[in-house]
Design an enzyme around this catalytic site. Structure first.
Site, PDB file in Angstrom:
ATOM      1  N   ASN A   6       9.269  19.301  -4.187  1.00  0.00           N
ATOM      2  CA  ASN A   6       9.042  18.342  -5.271  1.00  0.00           C
ATOM      3  C   ASN A   6       8.879  19.146  -6.570  1.00  0.00           C
ATOM      4  O   ASN A   6       7.983  19.986  -6.688  1.00  0.00           O
ATOM      5  CB  ASN A   6       7.768  17.530  -4.970  1.00  0.00           C
ATOM      6  N   HIS A   9       6.261  19.132 -11.174  1.00  0.00           N
ATOM      7  CA  HIS A   9       5.317  19.865 -12.021  1.00  0.00           C
ATOM      8  C   HIS A   9       5.957  20.935 -12.899  1.00  0.00           C
ATOM      9  O   HIS A   9       5.309  21.449 -13.806  1.00  0.00           O
ATOM     10  CB  HIS A   9       4.152  20.388 -11.186  1.00  0.00           C
ATOM     11  N   HIS A  42       9.961  12.488  -8.902  1.00  0.00           N
ATOM     12  CA  HIS A  42       9.365  11.153  -9.047  1.00  0.00           C
ATOM     13  C   HIS A  42       9.596  10.706 -10.486  1.00  0.00           C
ATOM     14  O   HIS A  42       9.033  11.273 -11.419  1.00  0.00           O
ATOM     15  CB  HIS A  42       7.867  11.258  -8.728  1.00  0.00           C
ATOM     16  N   ARG A  44       8.540   8.410 -12.894  1.00  0.00           N
ATOM     17  CA  ARG A  44       7.458   7.439 -13.087  1.00  0.00           C
ATOM     18  C   ARG A  44       7.785   6.502 -14.232  1.00  0.00           C
ATOM     19  O   ARG A  44       8.491   6.870 -15.170  1.00  0.00           O
ATOM     20  CB  ARG A  44       6.145   8.171 -13.387  1.00  0.00           C
ATOM     21  N   ARG A  48       5.906  10.607 -17.315  1.00  0.00           N
ATOM     22  CA  ARG A  48       4.966  11.663 -17.708  1.00  0.00           C
ATOM     23  C   ARG A  48       5.487  13.061 -17.365  1.00  0.00           C
ATOM     24  O   ARG A  48       5.031  14.048 -17.910  1.00  0.00           O
ATOM     25  CB  ARG A  48       3.607  11.440 -17.053  1.00  0.00           C
ATOM     26  N   GLU A  69      11.640   9.744  -5.653  1.00  0.00           N
ATOM     27  CA  GLU A  69      10.401   8.987  -5.412  1.00  0.00           C
ATOM     28  C   GLU A  69      10.273   7.952  -6.505  1.00  0.00           C
ATOM     29  O   GLU A  69      10.473   8.273  -7.690  1.00  0.00           O
ATOM     30  CB  GLU A  69       9.222   9.958  -5.546  1.00  0.00           C
ATOM     31  N   THR A 100       0.016  10.309  -6.725  1.00  0.00           N
ATOM     32  CA  THR A 100       0.024   9.172  -5.806  1.00  0.00           C
ATOM     33  C   THR A 100      -1.195   9.244  -4.900  1.00  0.00           C
ATOM     34  O   THR A 100      -1.444  10.271  -4.273  1.00  0.00           O
ATOM     35  CB  THR A 100       1.320   9.197  -4.963  1.00  0.00           C
ATOM     36  N   GLU A 150       7.574   8.339   5.211  1.00  0.00           N
ATOM     37  CA  GLU A 150       6.923   9.600   4.854  1.00  0.00           C
ATOM     38  C   GLU A 150       5.434   9.376   5.061  1.00  0.00           C
ATOM     39  O   GLU A 150       4.831   8.507   4.406  1.00  0.00           O
ATOM     40  CB  GLU A 150       7.205   9.993   3.397  1.00  0.00           C
ATOM     41  N   HIS A 190       2.104  15.378   0.820  1.00  0.00           N
ATOM     42  CA  HIS A 190       0.968  15.241  -0.077  1.00  0.00           C
ATOM     43  C   HIS A 190      -0.122  16.229   0.306  1.00  0.00           C
ATOM     44  O   HIS A 190      -0.675  16.152   1.395  1.00  0.00           O
ATOM     45  CB  HIS A 190       0.385  13.824  -0.125  1.00  0.00           C
TER      46      HIS A 190
HETATM   47  N1  PXP Z   1       5.148  12.985  -1.250  1.00  0.00           N
HETATM   48  C1  PXP Z   1       4.821  12.002  -2.126  1.00  0.00           C
HETATM   49  C2  PXP Z   1       5.180  10.606  -1.797  1.00  0.00           C
HETATM   50  C3  PXP Z   1       4.177  12.313  -3.345  1.00  0.00           C
HETATM   51  O1  PXP Z   1       3.856  11.331  -4.202  1.00  0.00           O
HETATM   52  C4  PXP Z   1       3.900  13.663  -3.643  1.00  0.00           C
HETATM   53  C5  PXP Z   1       3.252  14.008  -4.943  1.00  0.00           C
HETATM   54  O2  PXP Z   1       4.146  13.800  -5.977  1.00  0.00           O
HETATM   55  C6  PXP Z   1       4.262  14.642  -2.702  1.00  0.00           C
HETATM   56  C7  PXP Z   1       4.865  14.265  -1.511  1.00  0.00           C
HETATM   57  C8  PXP Z   1       4.000  16.085  -2.937  1.00  0.00           C
HETATM   58  O3  PXP Z   1       2.631  16.294  -2.959  1.00  0.00           O
HETATM   59  P1  PXP Z   1       2.046  17.676  -3.457  1.00  0.00           P
HETATM   60  O4  PXP Z   1       2.442  17.829  -4.900  1.00  0.00           O
HETATM   61  O5  PXP Z   1       0.585  17.526  -3.254  1.00  0.00           O
HETATM   62  O6  PXP Z   1       2.669  18.743  -2.596  1.00  0.00           O
END
Ligand code: PXP
Length: 238
Positions: A6, A9, A42, A44, A48, A69, A100, A150, A190
């Site tokens: 992901n 960030h 994602h 949003r 952001r 996402e 999330t 997921e 997550h």
């Molecule tokens: N899966 C989903 C559905 C999420 O919302 C996120 C966070 O954006 C992640 C996975 C990844 O989580 P993390 O950034 O804590 O690894």
């Protein structure tokens, strides 16, 4: 098990200055080059981090699998249809949350979710639903026609004792096994990091993990290629 990264960030850092760097699209290419088997972003409602330009470019550049996402809103559903990611993962979205916070309540929103699943399928987009490890939610997910769930691993990742962690892990294991009996694919994500991923990898019913924050944080110190290669090795279990 496969690693999907992901990249949100990288965009968070870019938005801290509102400029062009670091570019999440470049990050996605480096992740793929070093073994990631999918890229997750994602989009949003408040944009952001990832924005519409990122998503367009990611669709062009990602060679493995692009997982978008998204919340189930008319605007983002339309963008998904125009962009055609390989997979969409429906998540709940709250304006003020940092990230999330929980899985979708598929039971309560069954009709809305099923409608969105149909819309994606009409456009040949696979659908994953982000759910807490609760059998009733998994069952409701299967009933919407979704292809994959997921499993939300946040409570496992935030466990404050070994006992609590073991309990959460067992919930994840059972939900994954149950989902397989319903012929759902199973992903997880997550809060998974370099220290806790080895609890998840032995769960054979989980095919894929989605990891963001911990990998981006490590990349700041060791560089992105090393951060990806190290996590690929852990996820593949060697
Ligand atoms: N899966 C989903 C559905 C999420 O919302 C996120 C966070 O954006 C992640 C996975 C990844 O989580 P993390 O950034 O804590 O690894």
């Amino acid at each position: 098990m496969r690693l999907c990264v992901n990249i949100d960030h990288f965009a968070t850092l870019r938005e801290a200055r509102g400029g062009l760097e670091p570019d999440p699209v470049t990050a996605a290419q480096i992740c793929e080059l070093h073994g990631a088997e999918g890229i997750v972003c994602h989009l949003r409602e408040d944009r952001r981090h990832i924005n519409d330009r990122d998503l367009r470019l990611l669709r062009d550049m990602v060679k493995t699998k692009l997982d978008l996402e998204m919340a189930i809103t008319d605007e983002i559903l339309q963008i998904a249809v125009e962009t055609l990611p390989d997979l969409v993962t429906f998540v709940p979205e709250k304006r003020k949350e940092l990230t999330t916070e929980s899985g979708l309540d598929v039971i309560r929103e069954a009709e809305k979710v099923a409608h969105a699943v149909r819309m994606m399928h009409e456009n040949d987009i696979e659908v994953s639903l982000f759910v807490d490890p609760i059998d009733e939610q998994v069952e409701a997910a299967a009933e919407t026609g979704a292809d994959v769930i997921e499993i939300h691993t946040g409570e496992f990742a935030n466990a404050r004792s070994i006992e609590e962690m073991a309990e959460q892990l067992e919930r994840i294991r059972k939900a994954a096994a149950f989902a397989r009996t319903l012929e759902l694919g199973v992903n997880a994500g997550h809060g998974i990091n370099y220290q806790n991923v080895h609890y998840i990898t032995p769960i054979r019913d989980i095919e894929e993990v989605s990891i963001g924050h911990s990998l981006v944080a490590r990349a700041m110190f060791v560089g992105l290629p090393t951060a990806v290669k190290d996590m690929v090795r852990l996820v593949r279990g060697f």
